[in-house]
Design a protein around this motif. Sequence first.
Motif, PDB file in Angstrom:
ATOM      1  N   ASP A 193      -2.687  30.300   7.663  1.00 19.13           N
ATOM      2  CA  ASP A 193      -1.327  29.885   7.964  1.00 19.13           C
ATOM      3  C   ASP A 193      -1.372  28.534   8.681  1.00 19.13           C
ATOM      4  O   ASP A 193      -2.441  28.088   9.117  1.00 19.13           O
ATOM      5  CB  ASP A 193      -0.659  30.938   8.850  1.00 19.13           C
ATOM      6  CG  ASP A 193       0.833  30.767   8.960  1.00 19.13           C
ATOM      7  OD1 ASP A 193       1.504  30.754   7.909  1.00 19.13           O
ATOM      8  OD2 ASP A 193       1.344  30.639  10.092  1.00 19.13           O
ATOM      9  N   ILE A 223      -5.637  35.155   5.203  1.00 18.39           N
ATOM     10  CA  ILE A 223      -4.962  34.000   4.624  1.00 18.39           C
ATOM     11  C   ILE A 223      -4.730  32.957   5.715  1.00 18.39           C
ATOM     12  O   ILE A 223      -4.494  33.312   6.871  1.00 18.39           O
ATOM     13  CB  ILE A 223      -3.626  34.436   3.962  1.00 18.39           C
ATOM     14  CG1 ILE A 223      -3.093  33.350   3.045  1.00 18.39           C
ATOM     15  CG2 ILE A 223      -2.597  34.873   4.983  1.00 18.39           C
ATOM     16  CD1 ILE A 223      -2.000  33.850   2.100  1.00 18.39           C
ATOM     17  N   SER A 282      -0.827  38.332  -3.869  1.00 18.12           N
ATOM     18  CA  SER A 282      -0.857  36.874  -3.721  1.00 18.12           C
ATOM     19  C   SER A 282       0.495  36.359  -3.244  1.00 18.12           C
ATOM     20  O   SER A 282       1.540  36.916  -3.579  1.00 18.12           O
ATOM     21  CB  SER A 282      -1.240  36.207  -5.041  1.00 18.12           C
ATOM     22  OG  SER A 282      -0.244  36.409  -6.028  1.00 18.12           O
ATOM     23  N   PRO A 283       0.508  35.253  -2.457  1.00 18.82           N
ATOM     24  CA  PRO A 283       1.742  34.721  -1.869  1.00 18.82           C
ATOM     25  C   PRO A 283       2.329  33.585  -2.701  1.00 18.82           C
ATOM     26  O   PRO A 283       1.959  33.384  -3.869  1.00 18.82           O
ATOM     27  CB  PRO A 283       1.232  34.184  -0.529  1.00 18.82           C
ATOM     28  CG  PRO A 283      -0.127  33.629  -0.891  1.00 18.82           C
ATOM     29  CD  PRO A 283      -0.685  34.557  -1.959  1.00 18.82           C
ATOM     30  N   THR A 302       5.636  36.918   3.777  1.00 15.03           N
ATOM     31  CA  THR A 302       5.043  37.852   2.814  1.00 15.03           C
ATOM     32  C   THR A 302       4.205  38.897   3.535  1.00 15.03           C
ATOM     33  O   THR A 302       4.222  40.079   3.170  1.00 15.03           O
ATOM     34  CB  THR A 302       4.186  37.085   1.790  1.00 15.03           C
ATOM     35  OG1 THR A 302       4.986  36.076   1.166  1.00 15.03           O
ATOM     36  CG2 THR A 302       3.645  38.023   0.726  1.00 15.03           C
ATOM     37  N   TYR A 354       3.861  32.212   4.191  1.00 10.86           N
ATOM     38  CA  TYR A 354       2.812  33.238   4.121  1.00 10.86           C
ATOM     39  C   TYR A 354       3.056  34.382   5.109  1.00 10.86           C
ATOM     40  O   TYR A 354       2.805  35.548   4.797  1.00 10.86           O
ATOM     41  CB  TYR A 354       1.433  32.625   4.379  1.00 10.86           C
ATOM     42  CG  TYR A 354       0.956  31.641   3.326  1.00 10.86           C
ATOM     43  CD1 TYR A 354       1.608  31.512   2.094  1.00 10.86           C
ATOM     44  CD2 TYR A 354      -0.160  30.837   3.542  1.00 10.86           C
ATOM     45  CE1 TYR A 354       1.167  30.621   1.134  1.00 10.86           C
ATOM     46  CE2 TYR A 354      -0.610  29.938   2.577  1.00 10.86           C
ATOM     47  CZ  TYR A 354       0.059  29.830   1.380  1.00 10.86           C
ATOM     48  OH  TYR A 354      -0.371  28.944   0.425  1.00 10.86           O
ATOM     49  N   TYR A 355       3.539  34.053   6.310  1.00  4.62           N
ATOM     50  CA  TYR A 355       3.758  35.123   7.296  1.00  4.62           C
ATOM     51  C   TYR A 355       4.896  36.044   6.858  1.00  4.62           C
ATOM     52  O   TYR A 355       4.890  37.244   7.179  1.00  4.62           O
ATOM     53  CB  TYR A 355       4.040  34.534   8.686  1.00  4.62           C
ATOM     54  CG  TYR A 355       5.473  34.109   8.910  1.00  4.62           C
ATOM     55  CD1 TYR A 355       6.416  34.982   9.460  1.00  4.62           C
ATOM     56  CD2 TYR A 355       5.908  32.837   8.539  1.00  4.62           C
ATOM     57  CE1 TYR A 355       7.738  34.587   9.647  1.00  4.62           C
ATOM     58  CE2 TYR A 355       7.210  32.436   8.718  1.00  4.62           C
ATOM     59  CZ  TYR A 355       8.125  33.316   9.272  1.00  4.62           C
ATOM     60  OH  TYR A 355       9.423  32.927   9.448  1.00  4.62           O
ATOM     61  N   SER A 414      -4.379  37.697   0.106  1.00  5.49           N
ATOM     62  CA  SER A 414      -5.121  36.462   0.333  1.00  5.49           C
ATOM     63  C   SER A 414      -4.780  35.458  -0.754  1.00  5.49           C
ATOM     64  O   SER A 414      -3.962  35.707  -1.637  1.00  5.49           O
ATOM     65  CB  SER A 414      -6.628  36.752   0.359  1.00  5.49           C
ATOM     66  OG  SER A 414      -7.373  35.609   0.745  1.00  5.49           O
ATOM     67  N   ASN A 415      -5.413  34.307  -0.663  1.00  5.14           N
ATOM     68  CA  ASN A 415      -5.353  33.294  -1.709  1.00  5.14           C
ATOM     69  C   ASN A 415      -6.619  32.448  -1.612  1.00  5.14           C
ATOM     70  O   ASN A 415      -7.625  32.910  -1.065  1.00  5.14           O
ATOM     71  CB  ASN A 415      -4.070  32.446  -1.604  1.00  5.14           C
ATOM     72  CG  ASN A 415      -3.982  31.661  -0.307  1.00  5.14           C
ATOM     73  OD1 ASN A 415      -4.887  31.695   0.533  1.00  5.14           O
ATOM     74  ND2 ASN A 415      -2.896  30.946  -0.129  1.00  5.14           N
ATOM     75  N   SER A 471      -1.976  24.724   0.870  1.00  2.57           N
ATOM     76  CA  SER A 471      -1.064  24.700  -0.272  1.00  2.57           C
ATOM     77  C   SER A 471      -1.088  23.291  -0.870  1.00  2.57           C
ATOM     78  O   SER A 471      -1.566  22.350  -0.224  1.00  2.57           O
ATOM     79  CB  SER A 471       0.360  25.105   0.159  1.00  2.57           C
ATOM     80  OG  SER A 471       0.808  24.350   1.258  1.00  2.57           O
TER      81      SER A 471
END
Length: 387
Positions: free
Chosen positions: A127, A125, A72-73, A138, A135-136, A45-46, A235
């Motif tokens: 997207d 998370i 974390s990404p 990762t 993110y996907y 997650s973030n 982001s």
Amino acid sequence: MKRFFSLLIILAITSLQMIAQVRTGDERTDQYLPLLKGKRVALFSNHTGLAGKKHVLDLLMDQKVNVTAIFSPEHGFRGTADAGEHVSSSVDPVTGVPILSMYDGNKKGPSAESMNTFDVLVVDIQDVGLRFYTYYITMIELMESCVAYNKNVVLLDRPNPNGHYVDGPILDMSLKSGVGGLPIPVVHGMTLGELALMANHEGWIAGKKDCCQLTVIPCENYTHQTPYELPVPPSPNLPNATSIYLYPSLCYFEATEVSLGRGTDKPFQLYGHPKMGGYAFCFIPTSRNGAKTPPQMDQWCWGKDLSNLTTEELRNMHIDLTYLIDAYTRLGQGDKFFTSFFEKLIGKKDIRGMIEQGMTAQQIQATWKGDVEKFKKQRKPYLLYKE
């Protein structure tokens, strides 16, 4: 009769309210907490992992779930690092849980030591539904590691703000990279939950079908046509819905010298260059958090401001290469306009040549129509929500 119409109005308002009240997967605790009972849990997650107003990490800790690690990404757990910036592993200061960065420059994936710290991986998370949003990728890497170490994955699904359409060419897998990891169009129109189900069954995880022990907790009151404005920016350079809707059309400037607004208050809502004449609008990119050294930093850039487009105009947009072609024509740099990164972003090797030959944005878009139709059929069995 008046009473009848009043009833219709009340029903219509109630229906709209129900549609608006989307519940993300992490809010449906009754569906997934039983799966975590007595397990060691890792969280991917973030800062976007919000269950209402509470972060999913805090929710899990409050429920006495044994969270042993956080993955974390890109941009880090707090979502503040620049695009592509390496982020070191650390410890969450509030909970004391180790944060294991998947964007620390180590391309080998999570270590055996980190994989042995948990039994179940929870994914939560946000997207934005684009092939080059990392993110996907990762998530897929973590799913592959979970297959290798026999770990379960529980994905708490979230709406896709670009989930109302599909567009762009399917990735030529010879161009697979950190901004393109699966054979999907630029705009795939799926939630992460749907994409994970598809990747698992299509054999895109570790080259085997259905090899990941995956459970998806779907959203409630959501369809692919439901407008969904994100509660927090996903982001640093996607600060609002305007930037998220324009992202599929403006990201290709990352492979040029043209500024797309990084280092301004309107990233992914502008484009310009010091030598791009014919425009009255100008802006100056500066160094700031999330854009420490933006393209054309401290230079006057002449170009176009797209931030005033209405929500209706933005939601009716598909990928529009008009802006890219405009800048290409005005700068007159020929093949020097592009870097090799362009092919990785667009996912095909022949689009650059089409632009150089003078094809219009509409003509180029028509070349990937077959890919769009093929993918829509391919993805249909994995959709959790009405189109």
